[in-house]
Design an enzyme around this catalytic site. Structure first.
Site, PDB file in Angstrom:
ATOM      1  N   ASP A  10      50.599   0.301  41.410  1.00 45.03           N
ATOM      2  CA  ASP A  10      51.438  -0.872  41.122  1.00 45.03           C
ATOM      3  C   ASP A  10      50.477  -2.051  40.989  1.00 45.03           C
ATOM      4  O   ASP A  10      49.276  -1.929  41.265  1.00 45.03           O
ATOM      5  CB  ASP A  10      52.450  -1.107  42.259  1.00 45.03           C
ATOM      6  CG  ASP A  10      53.365  -2.302  41.984  1.00 45.03           C
ATOM      7  OD1 ASP A  10      53.738  -2.510  40.810  1.00 45.03           O
ATOM      8  OD2 ASP A  10      53.695  -3.046  42.931  1.00 45.03           O
ATOM      9  N   SER A  11      51.037  -3.198  40.596  1.00 40.09           N
ATOM     10  CA  SER A  11      50.220  -4.409  40.493  1.00 40.09           C
ATOM     11  C   SER A  11      50.014  -5.057  41.862  1.00 40.09           C
ATOM     12  O   SER A  11      49.318  -6.059  41.959  1.00 40.09           O
ATOM     13  CB  SER A  11      50.933  -5.415  39.593  1.00 40.09           C
ATOM     14  OG  SER A  11      52.202  -5.712  40.165  1.00 40.09           O
ATOM     15  N   TYR A  42      51.834  -8.346  36.585  1.00 39.94           N
ATOM     16  CA  TYR A  42      51.956  -7.610  35.325  1.00 39.94           C
ATOM     17  C   TYR A  42      53.118  -8.152  34.489  1.00 39.94           C
ATOM     18  O   TYR A  42      53.088  -8.109  33.268  1.00 39.94           O
ATOM     19  CB  TYR A  42      52.221  -6.119  35.610  1.00 39.94           C
ATOM     20  CG  TYR A  42      51.002  -5.291  35.907  1.00 39.94           C
ATOM     21  CD1 TYR A  42      49.807  -5.873  36.337  1.00 39.94           C
ATOM     22  CD2 TYR A  42      51.048  -3.906  35.768  1.00 39.94           C
ATOM     23  CE1 TYR A  42      48.698  -5.087  36.633  1.00 39.94           C
ATOM     24  CE2 TYR A  42      49.942  -3.120  36.046  1.00 39.94           C
ATOM     25  CZ  TYR A  42      48.779  -3.713  36.486  1.00 39.94           C
ATOM     26  OH  TYR A  42      47.688  -2.926  36.754  1.00 39.94           O
ATOM     27  N   GLY A  43      54.146  -8.628  35.176  1.00 43.71           N
ATOM     28  CA  GLY A  43      55.368  -9.058  34.499  1.00 43.71           C
ATOM     29  C   GLY A  43      55.178 -10.226  33.551  1.00 43.71           C
ATOM     30  O   GLY A  43      56.045 -10.503  32.727  1.00 43.71           O
ATOM     31  N   CYS A  73      55.848   1.076  39.377  1.00 43.82           N
ATOM     32  CA  CYS A  73      55.920  -0.279  38.820  1.00 43.82           C
ATOM     33  C   CYS A  73      56.856  -0.242  37.612  1.00 43.82           C
ATOM     34  O   CYS A  73      56.623   0.521  36.662  1.00 43.82           O
ATOM     35  CB  CYS A  73      54.516  -0.696  38.394  1.00 43.82           C
ATOM     36  SG  CYS A  73      54.454  -2.255  37.487  1.00 43.82           S
ATOM     37  N   THR A  75      57.345  -2.577  35.426  1.00 48.78           N
ATOM     38  CA  THR A  75      56.725  -3.193  34.252  1.00 48.78           C
ATOM     39  C   THR A  75      55.800  -2.207  33.541  1.00 48.78           C
ATOM     40  O   THR A  75      55.828  -2.084  32.313  1.00 48.78           O
ATOM     41  CB  THR A  75      55.928  -4.441  34.690  1.00 48.78           C
ATOM     42  OG1 THR A  75      56.757  -5.253  35.526  1.00 48.78           O
ATOM     43  CG2 THR A  75      55.455  -5.231  33.502  1.00 48.78           C
ATOM     44  N   GLU A 152      54.630 -11.076  47.119  1.00 49.51           N
ATOM     45  CA  GLU A 152      53.164 -11.001  47.315  1.00 49.51           C
ATOM     46  C   GLU A 152      52.687 -12.059  48.318  1.00 49.51           C
ATOM     47  O   GLU A 152      51.709 -11.864  49.013  1.00 49.51           O
ATOM     48  CB  GLU A 152      52.433 -11.202  45.986  1.00 49.51           C
ATOM     49  CG  GLU A 152      52.473 -10.012  45.056  1.00 49.51           C
ATOM     50  CD  GLU A 152      51.728  -8.781  45.586  1.00 49.51           C
ATOM     51  OE1 GLU A 152      50.587  -8.910  46.045  1.00 49.51           O
ATOM     52  OE2 GLU A 152      52.321  -7.677  45.539  1.00 49.51           O
ATOM     53  N   CYS A 186      62.215  -3.976  39.427  1.00 48.96           N
ATOM     54  CA  CYS A 186      60.818  -4.240  39.804  1.00 48.96           C
ATOM     55  C   CYS A 186      60.677  -3.744  41.229  1.00 48.96           C
ATOM     56  O   CYS A 186      61.541  -4.036  42.080  1.00 48.96           O
ATOM     57  CB  CYS A 186      60.535  -5.739  39.728  1.00 48.96           C
ATOM     58  SG  CYS A 186      59.000  -6.218  40.553  1.00 48.96           S
ATOM     59  N   THR A 187      59.608  -3.004  41.501  1.00 47.63           N
ATOM     60  CA  THR A 187      59.493  -2.360  42.808  1.00 47.63           C
ATOM     61  C   THR A 187      59.245  -3.359  43.943  1.00 47.63           C
ATOM     62  O   THR A 187      59.344  -2.998  45.112  1.00 47.63           O
ATOM     63  CB  THR A 187      58.383  -1.293  42.788  1.00 47.63           C
ATOM     64  OG1 THR A 187      57.180  -1.884  42.267  1.00 47.63           O
ATOM     65  CG2 THR A 187      58.787  -0.115  41.931  1.00 47.63           C
ATOM     66  N   HIS A 188      58.952  -4.599  43.603  1.00 44.24           N
ATOM     67  CA  HIS A 188      58.831  -5.624  44.641  1.00 44.24           C
ATOM     68  C   HIS A 188      60.207  -6.060  45.190  1.00 44.24           C
ATOM     69  O   HIS A 188      60.302  -6.548  46.305  1.00 44.24           O
ATOM     70  CB  HIS A 188      58.141  -6.881  44.084  1.00 44.24           C
ATOM     71  CG  HIS A 188      56.656  -6.781  43.965  1.00 44.24           C
ATOM     72  ND1 HIS A 188      56.022  -6.016  43.016  1.00 44.24           N
ATOM     73  CD2 HIS A 188      55.658  -7.393  44.661  1.00 44.24           C
ATOM     74  CE1 HIS A 188      54.714  -6.150  43.130  1.00 44.24           C
ATOM     75  NE2 HIS A 188      54.459  -6.982  44.127  1.00 44.24           N
TER      76      HIS A 188
HETATM   77  N1  DGL Z   1      56.059  -4.257  40.899  1.00 45.20           N
HETATM   78  C1  DGL Z   1      56.013  -4.584  39.493  1.00 45.20           C
HETATM   79  C2  DGL Z   1      57.225  -3.966  38.804  1.00 45.20           C
HETATM   80  O1  DGL Z   1      57.813  -3.027  39.329  1.00 45.20           O
HETATM   81  C3  DGL Z   1      55.994  -6.006  39.061  1.00 45.20           C
HETATM   82  C4  DGL Z   1      55.255  -7.094  39.659  1.00 45.20           C
HETATM   83  C5  DGL Z   1      54.392  -7.828  38.649  1.00 45.20           C
HETATM   84  O2  DGL Z   1      54.893  -8.675  37.908  1.00 45.20           O
HETATM   85  O3  DGL Z   1      53.209  -7.507  38.648  1.00 45.20           O
HETATM   86  O4  DGL Z   1      57.612  -4.381  37.738  1.00 45.20           O
END
Ligand code: DGL
Length: 274
Positions: A10-11, A42-43, A73, A75, A152, A186-188
């Site tokens: 993931d990012s 990443y988004g 992730c 994204t 984050e 998004c996994t966050h």
């Molecule tokens: N965890 C990432 C996802 O599932 C996104 C976070 C990011 O923007 O890097 O999309």
């Protein structure tokens, strides 16, 4: 049996919502978790960059002799899954399809909400898949660029003013559309499930894309006799960002110290590691 580890990326911290579910289901699996924190978020990147970063992450994990790649992730899955599958000699699992399958099963009124990053909503992968599976269902998608950054930064408390304000900024269209199911694409975002649930109401079901994908990966490993035959799986963490920051925020989330199992690595786009 296959005793090799599973490679997860993931990012940042978000993919841990997927690994937590995987650990719960298959505690004996060894995992290598790569957080490409140097390139977070990443988004906010374009598709080509997301593909390039995702391929670098996968090549690093493959160099660790993994038996499967888990793209934890939304994204990266939305934008790069095809490129990853094309290049990988081992099975690759993304989060989009499992989340959509669960959401489609779950909704009663056919109105599904999607919360994800700008690059995921823009790619349209979630929406397209829902549409292909059930053309009569209606999707309301909303990009939530502040959410992953707050996670984050360790800002997830549902009573925190910043969290409440962000929820009030992003969630009204889903509420107005009367969705009964929301994909946390998004996994966050499962780390913000409390505030999302409070705003949307407890009768709205939240689907964690990472957890849904972990369940699919688990089923695949069991069906294909690919689980680890030895006991007591371990997770090794690698980050291209600051190990101190990763350890501090991961500890908030996992309630355990990860420093012993954490390695800082050079960002790939600076020429490191692969
Ligand atoms: N965890 C990432 C996802 O599932 C996104 C976070 C990011 O923007 O890097 O999309």
């Amino acid at each position: 049996m296959d005793n090799r580890a599973i490679g997860v990326f993931d990012s940042g911290l978000g993919g841990l919502t997927a690994t937590q579910e995987l650990r719960r289901l298959l505690p004996d699996e060894n995992l290598v978790y790569l957080s490409d924190s140097y390139n977070f978020p990443y988004g906010e990147k374009n598709r080509d960059k997301i593909i390039e970063m995702s391929l670098s992450n996968m090549r690093f994990l493959l160099s660790q002799d993994v038996k499967a790649i888990f793209v934890a992730c939304g994204t990266a899955t939305s934008n790069a899954l095809e490129a990853l599958v094309r290049e990988s000699p081992v099975p690759v699992f993304g989060v989009v399809e499992p989340a959509v399958v669960e959401a489609v099963k779950c909704t009663k009124n056919g109105k599904i909400g999607l919360l994800a990053t700008r690059a995921s909503v823009g790619a349209g992968t979630y929406q397209k898949l829902i549409n292909e599976m059930t053309p009569e269902f209606y999707v309301t998608a909303k990009a939530c660029p502040k959410f992953a950054t707050m996670v984050e930064d360790g800002i997830t408390d549902k009573d925190d003013e910043r969290v409440i304000r962000a929820a009030e900024e992003y969630l009204p269209p889903l509420k107005q559309a009367a969705v009964d199911t929301v994909i946390l694409g998004c996994t966050h975002y499962p780390l913000l499930a409390d505030v999302i649930s409070e705003y949307m109401g407890s009768n709205v079901k939240l689907i964690s894309a990472g957890a849904a994908a972990a369940r699919k990966l688990c089923a695949f490993l069991l069906e294909n006799d690919m689980t680890n035959g030895t006991r007591e799986g371990r997770i090794r963490y690698c980050t291209t960002g600051s190990p101190e920051h990763f350890a501090a925020t991961a500890e908030l989330m996992l309630k355990q110290d990860v420093t012993l199992f954490l390695t800082g690595i050079e960002p790939f786009d600076k020429g490191g590691n692969i």
